[in-house]
Write a protein that holds these residues in place. Structure first.
Motif: not given
Lengths: 556, 230
Positions: A461-464, A481-485, A491-500
Motif C-alpha cells: 500500500k505504501g509503495l503504491n 518501478q514503484e508499482f512493480k515493487k 501480485p494479484r491486487h487489481p488496483g495496483l496492476n492497473l496502475n502499472l
C-alpha cells in the motif's frame, strides 16, 4: 428533613415493602449483612444473599425478584456488569425489576462499563440506609408512573406510546425527559422524521444536549444521509466528548462510507474512554485488520476474547478471529520471542474454543480450518494439509457437506495449504453467487485480490502511494518501478496492476511503443483473471484492455 | 540501580483506584455501624461525641472524593456522564446521608425554590454539594438554607448559613483559587473549593461554563457558597 420524618416515611412504605422479594450480592460477608439489615429496616422481609455472579444467576432462575442489589465485584469470574447483561439475555428478570449495581469502583473504564450496561440504578459506596430508601422509593414511583408506557415500548406499540408520551409531556409530568427520549425512539421506529426533527431542534434551541443530537444523527442514517449523520456526530462529540454511543455510531458511519482509517481512529478514542465493551473491541479488531494494522487488531482481538470469557457475549468467532490475526500478522511481529508468545496464545485460543464449545461439530470444523491456516502462516505446509484433510473429513460427515457460511474460511484455508485452484473456485463462486451476503462477498473478493500477509499488504500500500505521487508528477518511469515493487509483495491486487498498466501506457505515449512495456501490461492482465464483472475495478480493467488492444494491437 | 526505571514504576492510577475503592468500602461499614450506635445512645454527652465522629467521617469522605477527583481531572480520566436530573433529589440524598449529623448538631435545613430538572453529572455534583453543605454545617449557627433559582444565566444553587460569615482573608483566598493562582497555603478547604470550581466549570452550555462564588450574601445572614450551572 429529620430522622422522624424519614422514619414516618419508611413506616408508610413498609406495608408495601413487606411483600418485596430482594437479593443482595457482594463478595464480602459484612457488606452483604449491612445491606440486608438496611433492607430489613425498611420493612422488607425476604432478603436472599449470595457472593458470586453464578449465585445471582442461579437465584434468578429460582425466584422472580423485585429488587436486586448487586455489587460490581463478586466472587468467581463474573462481575456485576456481566451478570446484568447475562440476566437480560437469558430473560431471567421481571420486566419491572429494579436492578441496582452497587460499587466502590472509581476507574473510568469500570464505571463507564457499568453505565453502558444500563442498570436501573447505580449506587456508589459508601451509602446509608436513608439514601438507599430514597433511591428505591424513586425507582418504584417512576416504575409505577411509566409502567404502561414501558409496556407499550416493549411491545413496540408505537402509536399508543407516542400518544402516552405526548400526554405526559403536555401535562408537565415529572418524567418528561424520559418521555422525550422515548419519543425520539418511537419516531425513528415509525419514520415520523419531521416530528423527530421538530422535537430535537426545539430541545437544542434551549440548551446543548446529547440525546437530541444523537436522535438527529440516527434520523440522518435512516434516511441515508450518512454525511449529515457524520457531521452531527462530530459536533456532538466536540460538545460532549464522553457520549460513548456516539463514537460507535460514528465509527459505523465512517466504515460504511469506506473511511476505515478514520473509523479506526474514532474507535480508538472510544476505547480510551470505555474499553470494557466486547462489541467495541471486536469492531476495533475487525476494522484495524481491514486497515492492515495488525498490531491494533491483535490487541483488540485479545481484549475481545478476554471480555467474552465468562460473559454472555462469548462467541467462537472471537477465538477464530484471534487465531487468524496471529496468522496474518506473523511476519510483522518484532522479535522471535514475540512471535513464539503469539503462537502460544493462538494455540491456547484453539484449545479453549474446543473446550468451551465441546460437542459442537460446526465449531470443531471451524477450529480445524483455523488451525490449518495458522500452520500455513508459519510455513508448516504438511501440518496445514493434515488439518485441512481432517476438516474435509469432518465436513463430509455433516449434512450437506461443508456449510456455505464457512466458504470464505474454507477457501482461505485451501489457499494456505497449497490447493490454490480449488481455493480460487470456492472463493469465486462465493463472489459470483448473488445470494452471498455483501460483507462476505467483499471479504472473499478482497482475499482473491490480496492473498498475502497484512505486513505485505501494508508495505504494498505504501509503495503504491509512492508510485501514485510520482505518477501525479508525471515521472512515469519511476512510478512504474514503484508499482512493480509493490506487485512483488501483492501480485494479484487489481488496483495496483492497473496502475502499472496505466503507467506503462503513459510512458509509451511519450516514448512510443516498447516491447518490454507491452509485456508488462500483458503480464498484469494475466494476474487479474480473478476479477469478475462484479468487481469495483472491472470497468477500468476493460477500458484499459481495450485501449491496449486498439493502440498497440495487443490482445490479452 | 541496575533495574530499568520502567520496571520499577508503580502503576499509580491502579494503586490509587484500588486504595480509594478500599476506603469507600471501609467508610460504608463505618457509616453503617455509626447509624446503629446512634440509635442506641441515650445520653446527651455521648451523642455529642458521636456528632464529632459523624462530622469527621463525612469530612474524610469528602476529602477522599476531592483528592481523587482532582487526580482524575489532572490525568484526564474523569468520568463525566451528563443526565437530566431533578436537583432536589440530589440534595435530598445528600441530606439523607447527613441525617444523623444534622440531627445531632441540631442544624435545621430549609429548601427554597421550585424543584428544577437540570442537565448535569449527578455523581460529580453530589460530591460538590456534599462539600458545600458540610462546609455550611461547619460555619453555621443552627440553620442552612438551600435555594434553587432558574435565571437566564442558568441554574443557581445557593447554600447559605447563618454563621459569622467568612472573614475577608478567606474570601480572598477563595478568589485566588478560582482565578487559578497558585495556592499559597494548601489546605483541605482550598482544595475543596478548587474541586468544586473545576467540576462546575466542566458543565458547559452554548459557550458558557459553570462556576462557584463564595461571599457573605447569605439570605439568613452568614456565609454563602453559590454553584452556577449554565
Amino acid at each position: 428533613m429529620d430522622k422522624a420524618f424519614f422514619q414516618n416515611k419508611a413506616a408508610q412504605e413498609s406495608a408495601g415493602y413487606a411483600k418485596l422479594k430482594t437479593l443482595v450480592a457482594d463478595e464480602f460477608e459484612n457488606a452483604r449483612q449491612s445491606i440486608r439489615q438496611m433492607l430489613q429496616g425498611l420493612g422488607i422481609v425476604h432478603v436472599d444473599q449470595t457472593s458470586s455472579g453464578k449465585g445471582v444467576i442461579d437465584a434468578c432462575r429460582a425466584h422472580r425478584y423485585d429488587v436486586i442489589l448487586c455489587d460490581y465485584r463478586l466472587v468467581g469470574n463474573k462481575n456485576g456488569q456481566q451478570v446484568l447483561e447475562e440476566l437480560r439475555e437469558l430473560k431471567l428478570l421481571k420486566p419491572d425489576v429494579v436492578f441496582v449495581i452497587v460499587s466502590a469502583e472509581t476507574s473510568r473504564d469500570v464505571v463507564m462499563g457499568i453505565m453502558e450496561s444500563q442498570p436501573d440504578e447505580y449506587l456508589s459506596k459508601p451509602f446509608t440506609q436513608a439514601v438507599l430508601a430514597r433511591r428505591l422509593e424513586r425507582q418504584f414511583k417512576q416504575a409505577k408512573a411509566l409502567s404502561k408506557m414501558k409496556m407499550l415500548l416493549a411491545a413496540q406499540k408505537y402509536t399508543e406510546l407516542i400518544k402516552g408520551c405526548l400526554a405526559h409531556i403536555n401535562a408537565q409530568g415529572r418524567y418528561a425527559p424520559w418521555c422525550k427520549r422515548t419519543l425520539v425512539e418511537a419516531y425513528l421506529a415509525t419514520k415520523h422524521y419531521s416530528q423527530l426533527e421538530t422535537l430535537c431542534k426545539q430541545e437544542l434551541q434551549d440548551r446543548d444536549l446529547d440525546w437530541p443530537m444523537l436522535g438527529l444523527a440516527k434520523m440522518h442514517i435512516e434516511k441515508g444521509d450518512i454525511d449529515l449523520a457524520i457531521s452531527m456526530l462530530e459536533k456532538l462529540l466536540q460538545l460532549f466528548p464522553q457520549t460513548i454511543s456516539a463514537y460507535d455510531l460514528l465509527a459505523q458511519c465512517l466504515e460504511d462510507s469506506g473511511k476505515t482509517e478514520e473509523a479506526q481512529q474514532v474507535l480508538e478514542d472510544a476505547l480510551r474512554i470505555s474499553p470494557r465493551i466486547h462489541k467495541r473491541q471486536k469492531h476495533m479488531a475487525t476494522v484495524s485488520m481491514v486497515n492492515g494494522d495488525a498490531q491494533s487488531a491483535l490487541k483488540a482481538s485479545q481484549q475481545t476474547v478476554r471480555l467474552g470469557a465468562n460473559s454472555i457475549y462469548e462467541n467462537p468467532d472471537d477465538y477464530i478471529q484471534l487465531v487468524d490475526i496471529v496468522a496474518e500478522s506473523s511476519d510483522s511481529s518484532e522479535s522471535k520471542q514475540d512471535q513464539k508468545r503469539l503462537l502460544a496464545e493462538a494455540s491456547q485460543a484453539l484449545s479453549t474454543v474446543t473446550k468451551r464449545f465441546a460437542n459442537n461439530d460446526r465449531v470443531k470444523l471451524r477450529k480445524t480450518l483455523a488451525e490449518s491456516r495458522l500452520m500455513a502462516s508459519q510455513g508448516y505446509v504438511r501440518e496445514a494439509q493434515q488439518s485441512l484433510s481432517m476438516a474435509k473429513t469432518l465436513a463430509s460427515e455433516m449434512d450437506g457437506g461443508m456449510p456455505t457460511e464457512f466458504a470464505l474460511e474454507y477457501g482461505k484455508t485451501l489457499y494456505g495449504a497449497g490447493e490454490k485452484e480449488h481455493a480460487e473456485a470456492v472463493l469465486s463462486s462465493l463472489v459470483n453467487d448473488s445470494t452471498t451476503q455483501e460483507n462476505l462477498r467483499q471479504q472473499a473478493a478482497d482475499f482473491l485480490d490480496e492473498p498475502v500477509s497484512s505486513a505485505a499488504k501494508a508495505e504494498a500500500k505504501g509503495l503504491n502511494k509512492e508510485g501514485l505521487s510520482l505518477y501525479a508528477n508525471k515521472d512515469y518511469q519511476k512510478a512504474v518501478q514503484e508499482f512493480k515493487k509493490a506487485l512483488a509483495l501483492s501480485p494479484r491486487h487489481p488496483g495496483l496492476n492497473l496502475n502499472l498498466v496505466q503507467g506503462c501506457l503513459k510512458l509509451m505515449e511519450s516514448e512510443g511503443s516498447k516491447h518490454y512495456l507491452i509485456t508488462e501490461c500483458v503480464e498484469a492482465f494475466k494476474r487479474l483473471q480473478h476479477v469478475s464483472e462484479r468487481h469495483k475495478q472491472y470497468k477500468r480493467l476493460v477500458a484499459l484492455r481495450e485501449y491496449l488492444a486498439k493502440n498497440y494491437k495487443t490482445k490479452v | 540501580m541496575s533495574m530499568k526505571a520502567d520496571d520499577n514504576q508503580l502503576p499509580f492510577a491502579d494503586v490509587i483506584g484500588a486504595s480509594v475503592n478500599d476506603m469507600r468500602n471501609s467508610l460504608g461499614q463505618v457509616l453503617y455501624k455509626l447509624t446503629g450506635i446512634s440509635e442506641e445512645l441515650d445520653t446527651q454527652e455521648s451523642k455529642l461525641g458521636l456528632q464529632v465522629v459523624e462530622y469527621e467521617v463525612t469530612r474524610m469522605q469528602n476529602v477522599m472524593n476531592q483528592l481523587h477527583g482532582l487526580y482524575l481531572i489532572e490525568t484526564d480520566s474523569l468520568t463525566i456522564q451528563m443526565q437530566e436530573v431533578y436537583v432536589f433529589e440530589l440534595i435530598d440524598d445528600i441530606l439523607a446521608g447527613m441525617n444523623g449529623l444534622l440531627a445531632n448538631k441540631k442544624v435545621e435545613v430549609e429548601l427554597r425554590g421550585e424543584d428544577i430538572c437540570w442537565y448535569l453529572d449527578p455523581y460529580l455534583m453530589t460530591n460538590v454539594l456534599n462539600i458545600a453543605i458540610l462546609n455550611a454545617v461547619r460555619y453555621t449557627n443552627d440553620k442552612i438554607c438551600i435555594t434553587l433559582v432558574h435565571s437566564e444565566k442558568g441554574l443557581s444553587i445557593s447554600i447559605d448559613d447563618n454563621g459569622q460569615g467568612y472573614p475577608d482573608v478567606v474570601l480572598e483566598r477563595f478568589n485566588n483559587v478560582k482565578a487559578g493562582m497558585s495556592i499559597e497555603e494548601v489546605s483541605s478547604q482550598n482544595i475543596g473549593w478548587l474541586f468544586c470550581e473545576k467540576i462546575a466549570s466542566l458543565h458547559k452550555n452554548q459557550g458558557n461554563a459553570g462556576e462557584t462564588i463564595l461571599d457573605n450574601e447569605s439570605v439568613i445572614s452568614g456565609g454563602r457558597l453559590q454553584v452556577l450551572l449554565p
